[in-house]
Write a protein that holds these residues in place. Structure first.
Motif, short mmCIF file in Angstrom:
data_model
loop_
_atom_site.label_atom_id
_atom_site.label_comp_id
_atom_site.label_asym_id
_atom_site.label_seq_id
_atom_site.Cartn_x
_atom_site.Cartn_y
_atom_site.Cartn_z
N PRO A 74 27.58 47.00 27.30
CA PRO A 74 27.16 47.25 25.86
C PRO A 74 27.85 46.40 24.74
O PRO A 74 27.31 46.30 23.80
CB PRO A 74 27.48 48.75 25.72
N TYR A 75 28.89 45.58 25.37
CA TYR A 75 29.40 44.84 24.34
C TYR A 75 29.48 43.36 24.53
O TYR A 75 29.85 42.31 23.75
CB TYR A 75 30.94 45.14 24.24
N GLY A 76 28.53 42.97 25.56
CA GLY A 76 28.51 41.57 25.84
C GLY A 76 29.42 40.70 26.26
O GLY A 76 29.93 39.55 25.89
N LEU A 77 30.51 41.39 26.80
CA LEU A 77 31.96 40.78 27.44
C LEU A 77 31.69 39.95 28.89
O LEU A 77 32.63 39.45 29.04
CB LEU A 77 33.00 42.05 27.52
N ILE A 78 30.45 40.34 29.52
CA ILE A 78 30.39 39.67 30.92
C ILE A 78 29.16 38.67 30.49
O ILE A 78 28.21 38.50 30.09
CB ILE A 78 29.70 40.74 31.65
N GLN A 79 29.72 37.38 31.20
CA GLN A 79 28.97 36.40 30.96
C GLN A 79 28.95 35.60 32.53
O GLN A 79 29.66 36.23 33.53
CB GLN A 79 29.64 35.04 30.45
N ILE A 80 27.87 34.50 33.07
CA ILE A 80 27.66 34.18 34.35
C ILE A 80 28.39 32.75 33.84
O ILE A 80 27.70 31.86 33.35
CB ILE A 80 26.20 34.05 34.83
N GLN A 81 29.46 32.33 34.73
CA GLN A 81 29.91 31.25 34.98
C GLN A 81 29.93 30.73 36.16
O GLN A 81 30.73 31.49 37.04
CB GLN A 81 31.31 31.16 34.13
N ASP A 82 29.94 29.37 36.66
CA ASP A 82 29.86 29.08 37.94
C ASP A 82 29.30 29.83 38.93
O ASP A 82 29.72 30.31 39.95
CB ASP A 82 31.25 28.65 38.37
N GLN A 83 28.13 30.54 38.51
CA GLN A 83 27.16 31.33 39.46
C GLN A 83 27.77 32.40 39.63
O GLN A 83 27.68 33.32 40.95
CB GLN A 83 26.70 30.56 40.64
N LYS A 84 28.99 33.06 38.78
CA LYS A 84 29.58 34.32 39.31
C LYS A 84 29.97 35.07 38.03
O LYS A 84 29.91 34.44 36.71
CB LYS A 84 30.84 34.06 39.95
N ALA A 85 30.03 36.18 37.84
CA ALA A 85 30.24 37.09 36.59
C ALA A 85 31.57 37.05 36.40
O ALA A 85 32.75 37.05 36.94
CB ALA A 85 29.87 38.46 37.10
N VAL A 86 31.90 36.89 34.80
CA VAL A 86 33.33 36.53 34.28
C VAL A 86 33.45 37.42 33.21
O VAL A 86 32.18 37.57 32.40
CB VAL A 86 33.44 35.22 33.99
N LEU A 87 34.33 38.28 32.95
CA LEU A 87 34.78 38.94 31.82
C LEU A 87 35.53 38.19 30.77
O LEU A 87 36.35 37.45 31.00
CB LEU A 87 35.50 40.28 32.13
N GLU A 88 34.91 38.39 29.72
CA GLU A 88 35.62 37.47 28.53
C GLU A 88 35.80 38.24 27.28
O GLU A 88 35.18 38.95 26.51
CB GLU A 88 34.82 36.29 28.00
N ILE A 89 37.15 38.76 27.15
CA ILE A 89 37.63 39.72 26.00
C ILE A 89 38.25 38.65 24.85
O ILE A 89 39.25 38.26 24.97
CB ILE A 89 38.61 40.70 26.39
N GLU A 90 37.27 38.41 23.90
CA GLU A 90 37.67 37.70 22.92
C GLU A 90 37.51 38.23 21.43
O GLU A 90 38.36 38.24 20.56
CB GLU A 90 36.99 36.12 22.60
N TYR A 91 36.61 39.19 21.13
CA TYR A 91 36.36 39.72 20.14
C TYR A 91 36.16 41.38 20.05
O TYR A 91 36.02 41.97 19.12
CB TYR A 91 34.96 39.23 19.49
N CYS A 92 36.17 41.82 21.46
CA CYS A 92 36.11 43.27 21.42
C CYS A 92 36.70 43.41 22.82
O CYS A 92 36.41 42.65 23.72
CB CYS A 92 34.36 43.37 21.71
N SER A 93 37.22 44.91 22.94
CA SER A 93 37.73 45.17 24.15
C SER A 93 36.87 45.74 25.08
O SER A 93 35.75 46.20 24.77
CB SER A 93 39.02 46.11 23.58
#
Length: 186
Positions: A74-93
């Protein structure tokens, strides 16, 4: 927490083997410290993963980069990088809601795994509290009560066992003196 079933352990054992060299090294001359390092190395995360990611070898095999977890967050924190799911916490927990795990059909994310991102806060030396100024945003925002301040050493302290890597402390720090760094999960 549900018990792990036979299918889980079969998949786990298929991807964790000991070479002859590793076996002989362990038997004949590896010390206890080296043995611990060997046994933990396969589990070291390559990148921050969504909260209920299975052990890294299984995750790397099972994650198909389908994007279901990306769409479910719901917060758009997960992205696909190098063909795998990655969590990026930069603007929202991450509130560890589990929607990513519920959407995962490949088995890379599982509700049976403890919710932990593997990220841990590191406090910059210029942290206001550590500089003797009154600030408690990170401590007050931590629902796990994992952050404390040691008045004797004038340092922020983290209980790594209590911390789940949600990133709320980083988001709440008004001075941006907290970085999240990937740690090995035990």
């Amino acid at each position: 927490m549900a018990e792990k079933n036979e299918r889980y352990y079969q998949a786990f054992m298929q991807h964790n083997h000991v070479s002859r060299r590793g076996l002989l090294r362990g038997i004949f001359h590896a010390g206890q410290k080296a043995q611990q390092q060997i046994s933990r190395e396969p589990y070291r995360r390559n990148a921050p993963r969504p909260p209920q990611a299975v052990a890294e070898p299984l995750f790397l095999q099972n994650c198909t980069a389908c994007g279901d977890c990306v769409a479910a967050c719901p917060y758009g924190l997960i992205q696909i990088q190098d063909q795998k799911a990655v969590l990026e916490i930069e603007y929202c927990s991450c509130d560890l809601c589990g929607k990513c795990s519920d959407s995962c059909q490949s088995g890379a994310l599982s509700r049976e795994v403890r919710s932990d991102t593997g990220l841990r806060p590191h406090f910059h030396r210029l942290c206001l509290q550590q500089q003797g100024r009154n600030c408690a945003f990170c401590r007050q925002s931590c629902a796990q009560h994992a952050i404390t301040f040691d008045a004797g050493s004038q340092k922020m302290q983290l209980n790594t066992e209590l911390c789940n890597g949600c990133g709320e402390c980083k988001i709440r720090c008004p001075s941006h003196y907290i970085d999240l760094k990937l740690t090995a999960l035990g």
